[in-house]
Design an enzyme around this catalytic site. Structure first.
Site, PDB file in Angstrom:
ATOM      1  N   GLY A 119       7.442   4.928   7.939  1.00  8.44           N
ATOM      2  CA  GLY A 119       6.560   6.274   8.232  1.00  8.44           C
ATOM      3  C   GLY A 119       6.599   6.799   9.559  1.00  8.44           C
ATOM      4  O   GLY A 119       7.582   6.287  10.115  1.00  8.44           O
ATOM      5  N   GLU A 161      10.149  16.042  15.560  1.00 12.35           N
ATOM      6  CA  GLU A 161      10.699  15.918  14.268  1.00 12.35           C
ATOM      7  C   GLU A 161      10.400  16.664  13.249  1.00 12.35           C
ATOM      8  O   GLU A 161       9.089  16.948  13.199  1.00 12.35           O
ATOM      9  CB  GLU A 161      10.659  14.462  13.595  1.00 12.35           C
ATOM     10  CG  GLU A 161      11.460  14.134  12.459  1.00 12.35           C
ATOM     11  CD  GLU A 161      11.100  12.522  11.968  1.00 12.35           C
ATOM     12  OE1 GLU A 161       9.958  12.142  12.081  1.00 12.35           O
ATOM     13  OE2 GLU A 161      11.592  12.070  11.136  1.00 12.35           O
ATOM     14  N   GLU A 197      10.303   1.168  10.242  1.00 11.88           N
ATOM     15  CA  GLU A 197      11.376   2.141  10.245  1.00 11.88           C
ATOM     16  C   GLU A 197      10.627   3.582  10.192  1.00 11.88           C
ATOM     17  O   GLU A 197       9.939   3.717   9.497  1.00 11.88           O
ATOM     18  CB  GLU A 197      12.139   2.187   8.628  1.00 11.88           C
ATOM     19  CG  GLU A 197      13.469   2.647   8.600  1.00 11.88           C
ATOM     20  CD  GLU A 197      13.390   4.133   8.129  1.00 11.88           C
ATOM     21  OE1 GLU A 197      13.075   4.965   9.019  1.00 11.88           O
ATOM     22  OE2 GLU A 197      13.239   4.360   6.924  1.00 11.88           O
ATOM     23  N   CYS A 221      13.528  11.016   7.145  1.00  8.78           N
ATOM     24  CA  CYS A 221      13.673  10.516   8.361  1.00  8.78           C
ATOM     25  C   CYS A 221      14.956  10.544   8.908  1.00  8.78           C
ATOM     26  O   CYS A 221      15.215  10.685  10.274  1.00  8.78           O
ATOM     27  CB  CYS A 221      13.077   9.128   8.729  1.00  8.78           C
ATOM     28  SG  CYS A 221      13.758   7.977   7.421  1.00  8.78           S
ATOM     29  N   LYS A 240       0.873  -1.188   0.203  1.00  7.44           N
ATOM     30  CA  LYS A 240       0.011   0.048   0.241  1.00  7.44           C
ATOM     31  C   LYS A 240       0.780   1.282  -0.029  1.00  7.44           C
ATOM     32  O   LYS A 240       1.429   1.511   1.108  1.00  7.44           O
ATOM     33  CB  LYS A 240      -0.888   0.071   1.262  1.00  7.44           C
ATOM     34  CG  LYS A 240      -2.009   1.306   0.802  1.00  7.44           C
ATOM     35  CD  LYS A 240      -2.618   1.516   2.390  1.00  7.44           C
ATOM     36  CE  LYS A 240      -1.677   2.775   2.747  1.00  7.44           C
ATOM     37  NZ  LYS A 240      -1.401   4.164   2.209  1.00  7.44           N
TER      38      LYS A 240
HETATM   39  P1  ADP Z   1       3.299  10.624   7.128  1.00 11.10           P
HETATM   40  O1  ADP Z   1       3.020  11.536   8.346  1.00 11.10           O
HETATM   41  O2  ADP Z   1       4.811  11.235   6.646  1.00 11.10           O
HETATM   42  O3  ADP Z   1       2.383  10.853   6.038  1.00 11.10           O
HETATM   43  P2  ADP Z   1       2.529   8.269   7.981  1.00 11.10           P
HETATM   44  O4  ADP Z   1       2.876   7.620   8.810  1.00 11.10           O
HETATM   45  O5  ADP Z   1       1.309   9.221   8.176  1.00 11.10           O
HETATM   46  O6  ADP Z   1       3.739   9.318   7.477  1.00 11.10           O
HETATM   47  O7  ADP Z   1       2.114   7.668   6.462  1.00 11.10           O
HETATM   48  C1  ADP Z   1       2.831   6.490   6.093  1.00 11.10           C
HETATM   49  C2  ADP Z   1       2.100   5.368   5.483  1.00 11.10           C
HETATM   50  O8  ADP Z   1       1.049   4.997   6.441  1.00 11.10           O
HETATM   51  C3  ADP Z   1       1.087   6.160   4.200  1.00 11.10           C
HETATM   52  O9  ADP Z   1       1.191   5.058   3.400  1.00 11.10           O
HETATM   53  C4  ADP Z   1      -0.155   6.092   4.820  1.00 11.10           C
HETATM   54  O10 ADP Z   1      -1.099   6.021   3.983  1.00 11.10           O
HETATM   55  C5  ADP Z   1      -0.135   4.941   5.886  1.00 11.10           C
HETATM   56  N1  ADP Z   1      -1.055   5.131   6.948  1.00 11.10           N
HETATM   57  C6  ADP Z   1      -1.516   6.032   7.762  1.00 11.10           C
HETATM   58  N2  ADP Z   1      -2.251   5.897   8.798  1.00 11.10           N
HETATM   59  C7  ADP Z   1      -2.393   4.466   8.458  1.00 11.10           C
HETATM   60  C8  ADP Z   1      -3.195   3.448   9.182  1.00 11.10           C
HETATM   61  N3  ADP Z   1      -3.986   3.829  10.470  1.00 11.10           N
HETATM   62  N4  ADP Z   1      -3.300   2.165   9.022  1.00 11.10           N
HETATM   63  C9  ADP Z   1      -2.488   1.814   7.988  1.00 11.10           C
HETATM   64  N5  ADP Z   1      -1.704   2.766   6.999  1.00 11.10           N
HETATM   65  C10 ADP Z   1      -1.618   4.153   7.669  1.00 11.10           C
END
Ligand code: ADP
Length: 505
Positions: free
Chosen positions: A251, A406, A273, A307, A195
Site C-alpha cells: 500500500g 507518485e 511493498e 506501484c 484485511k
Molecule cells: P491507498 O492510498 O492506495 O488506498 P493505503 O495505504 O491507504 O493505499 O491503503 C492500503 C491498505 O491499507 C488498505 O487495505 C487500507 O484499508 C489499509 N489502511 C489504511 N490506513 C490504515 C491504518 N491506519 N491501519 C491499517 N491499515 C490501514
C-alpha cells in the site's frame, strides 16, 4: 463461461447480491466459517464505474480481528506440522480451482476495482501463478548442515515458519496481492489474517472461497473486512497482537510507516511493498517502437494505478520530440475509456473520488504553473464521475507537485535530459526505489544503469518486469523484503541454529 465445481455453488446466499456473479460473498471468513461482524455492522462495496452498490460486507472491528487472530494462531499449531508435500498439494489444488474459475474471479475484480475485463483475467493468471510457484517452492525451503570448528559437534540450520502473519492489501490488484503473500506464507507453514482494501474485499472473499474448496484447513486463512473508518483499529490489532509474527503490507508509504511503527513495538518482522516513483528512461540508441509499446504498458496498465507504473518519462533531447509525438498517437489510438465490463475498453475508472481529486489536483497545478497539455487533462464527465482522460504533459518543472509525487493515474509526464549523468541524478532524486525502466541498445550503458539506479528492480528495454519467478520489491522508502521467487517464502521463516554436541558420548 466455465462451470463451477458443485461445492462452490452449493449453499450460496444470493439474497442481496447480483445474481450473475457466481463467486460473490457478502460475509467475512474466520476459522472456516462465513461470519458477520460481532457488532452486525456492514458497509457497502460499490462499482467505481457507476457507483452502484454491489453488495454490503461486514464492517469488522478490533474484537473481530482478535477472534480471527486467535483462529489463525490455533490453526498454526497443526498447519506448521504438515509436510511440505501436503502444503504443496493444497496450493496446487487452489491454483487449479482459481484457473478453472478465472472468468468468475475476473468479473468480481472488474465490478469492484473497475479494470477492463481482459486486465482482470490477466490478474487472475498472474495472481494464480504465485499459487503454482509456491506449491513447488514449499518443497525446497531447505536448511543446511555446516562443518563445525569443533570435533564431535554438528551445526544444523533449519528454516521454521514464523507463525501468524497479518496481511493488509490494496485495491489495485485485489486478487494478486493476496495470492502473492498467502501462497508464500502457506508454503513456509504459516497461517494468516487478511484485511483486504475496503474498496475491494470481494476478490479476497472469492479467493478464500476457492481456497476452502481446495482443502485449505479452517483457520489457516482468515479474512476480516472493514471500512476505512475501522481500518486503523483493525490495523492496530493486526500489528500489535502478540500472536502475530509478521506484518505483510502492500500500500502507500504513508500507511506503511504507521504499520512499521506499530510492528516495531513488538519487534515484529515486516514485509512492506510501498509506493514507487518509477523513471522510464529513453536514450537515443533505443528502439523507438519498442520504447513506445512499453511506455504504454508501463503507464496505462490498470489505468496508471500500479506501484510499478512509470511515473517520470525521462527522454534524451535527441529523441524527445519523436517520443512525445509517437506516444501521443498511441494514447489517442489505444486508450479507450469506459466501464471495464464493456468490450473494447482499455482504460477503466479511477478507484474512488479521492483518486479523482488527487489526479485533477496534480494536473491542474502543473498546467497553472506552465506545463504544456498535449492530450487529456480533465474528468471525462460524459462517461461518469471517475473516468479521467488519458493525459500527456510536457514542460514540467521541479516547482510543480507532479514532479515529485507518485501520480497513480493515467497521466504521462515527459522531461528532457542531455547526459547519462544528469538522468541518473534525476532518476535517483527520490526516496522511492521500486521499479525503473531503461531503453537503450548500448550494452555498457545498460550495465551502468542496472548498477547505478537506486531501485529494487530495473527493466532494460522492458516496461513490465513482474513475474512470480523474480524477486519483487523496493529499496529506500519503497519497502522491505521481497515477494515471489525463492526469496518470497523465506520472508516467512525464522532461521534456527541447532548445535548437536557431545556426539562421541
Ligand atoms: P491507498 O492510498 O492506495 O488506498 P493505503 O495505504 O491507504 O493505499 O491503503 C492500503 C491498505 O491499507 C488498505 O487495505 C487500507 O484499508 C489499509 N489502511 C489504511 N490506513 C490504515 C491504518 N491506519 N491501519 C491499517 N491499515 C490501514
Amino acid at each position: 463461461m466455465l462451470r463451477l465445481p458443485y461445492q462452490v455453488v452449493r449453499g450460496f446466499k444470493m439474497s442481496s447480491v447480483d445474481q450473475s456473479m457466481q463467486l460473490l460473498r457478502n460475509q467475512a471468513y474466520v476459522n472456516g466459517q462465513w461470519v458477520n461482524a460481532q457488532s452486525k455492522a456492514v458497509y457497502p462495496v460499490t462499482n467505481p464505474a457507476d457507483d452502484k452498490v454491489i453488495t454490503e460486507v461486514p464492517d469488522m472491528d478490533a474484537h473481530d480481528t482478535k477472534a480471527a487472530l486467535d483462529a489463525a494462531a490455533d490453526a498454526f499449531k497443526t498447519w506448521k506440522k504438515t509436510t511440505a508435500k501436503e502444503r504443496s498439494s493444497i496450493l496446487r489444488k487452489w491454483y487449479d480451482i482459481c484457473m478453472k474459475n478465472s472468468d468468475y474471479l475476473a468479473e468480481i475484480i472488474t465490478a469492484e476495482a473497475g479494470k477492463p475485463l481482459a486486465e482482470s483475467k490477466g490478474e487472475i493468471v498472474y495472481g494464480s501463478s504465485f499459487l503454482e510457484w509456491f506449491a513447488d517452492t514449499a518443497r525446497h525451503i531447505n536448511g543446511e548442515v555446516i562443518p563445525s570448528p569443533w570435533p564431535n559437534k554438528q551445526i544444523m540450520v533449519t528454516r521454521q515458519p514464523l507463525g501468524v502473519v497479518s496481511i493488509i492489501t490494496p485495491w489495485n490488484f485485489p486478487f494478486a496481492m493476496i495470492t502473492r503473500k498467502v501462497s508464500a506464507l502457506m508454503a513456509a507453514g504459516c497461517t494468516c489474517v487478511i484485511k483486504p482494501a475496503e474498496d475491494t474485499p470481494l476478490s479476497a472473499l472469492a479467493a478464500v472461497q476457492l481456497a476452502e474448496e481446495a482443502g485449505v484447513p479452517k483457520g489457516v486463512i482468515n479474512v476480516v473486512t472493514a471500512s476505512r473508518k475501522n481500518a486503523p483499529n483493525v490495523g492496530q490489532v493486526l500489528c500489535e497482537d502478540p500472536q502475530v509474527g509478521c506484518i505483510s503490507f502492500t500500500g502507500s508509504t504513508h500507511v506503511g510507516k504507521i504499520l512499521y511503527g506499530m510492528a516495531a513495538k513488538g519487534v515484529k518482522r515486516v514485509s512492506l511493498e510501498l509506493g514507487g516513483n518509477a523513471p522510464f528512461i529513453v536514450f537515443p540508441s533505443a528502439d523507438m517502437d519498442n520504447a513506445l509499446e512499453n511506455a504504454m504498458l508501463a503507464k496505462f496498465r490498470n489505468n496508471g494505478q500500479a506501484c510499478v507504473g512509470a511515473n517520470r518519462f525521462l527522454v534524451h533531447e535527441d529523441v524527445f520530440n519523436k517520443f512525445v509525438t509517437g506516444l501521443k498517437e498511441k494514447i489517442a489510438q489505444k486508450c479507450i475509456l469506459g466501464p471495464g465490463s464493456k468490450p473494447g475498453v482499455t482504460c477503466g475508472p479511477l478507484i474512488n473520488t479521492a483518486q479523482v481529486n488527487k489526479i485533477t489536483g496534480l494536473v491542474d497545478d502543473a498546467v497553472s504553473k506552465g506545463a504544456k497539455l498535449m492530450l487529456g487533462g480533465k474528468v471525462a464527465s460524459n462517461i461518469g464521475n471517475k473516468f479521467y482522460e488519458s493525459t500527456l504533459l510536457t514542460d514540467v518543472t521541479p516547482k510543480m507537485n507532479i514532479y515529485k509525487e507518485e501520480i497513480f493515474g493515467p497521466v504521462v509526464v515527459c522531461y528532457k535530459f542531455k547526459t547519462e549523468e544528469e538522468v541518473l541524478k534525476i532518476a535517483n532524486s527520490t526516496r522511492s526505489g521500486l521499479a525503473s525502466y531503461v531503453f537503450t541498445k548500448d550494452l555498457g550503458q545498460a550495465f551502468r544503469m542496472s548498477q547505478e539506479l537506486e531501485f529494487g528492480m530495473v527493466g532494460i528495454n522492458s516496461g513490465m518486469l513482474s513475474t512470480t519467478e523474480a524477486p519483487f520489491g523496493g529499496i529506500k522508502e519503497s519497502g522491505i523484503g521481497r515477494e515471489g521467487s525463492k526469496h518470497g517464502a523465506e520472508e516467512y521463516t525464522d532461521i534456527k541454529y541447532t548445535l548437536f554436541s557431545a556426539l562421541d558420548k
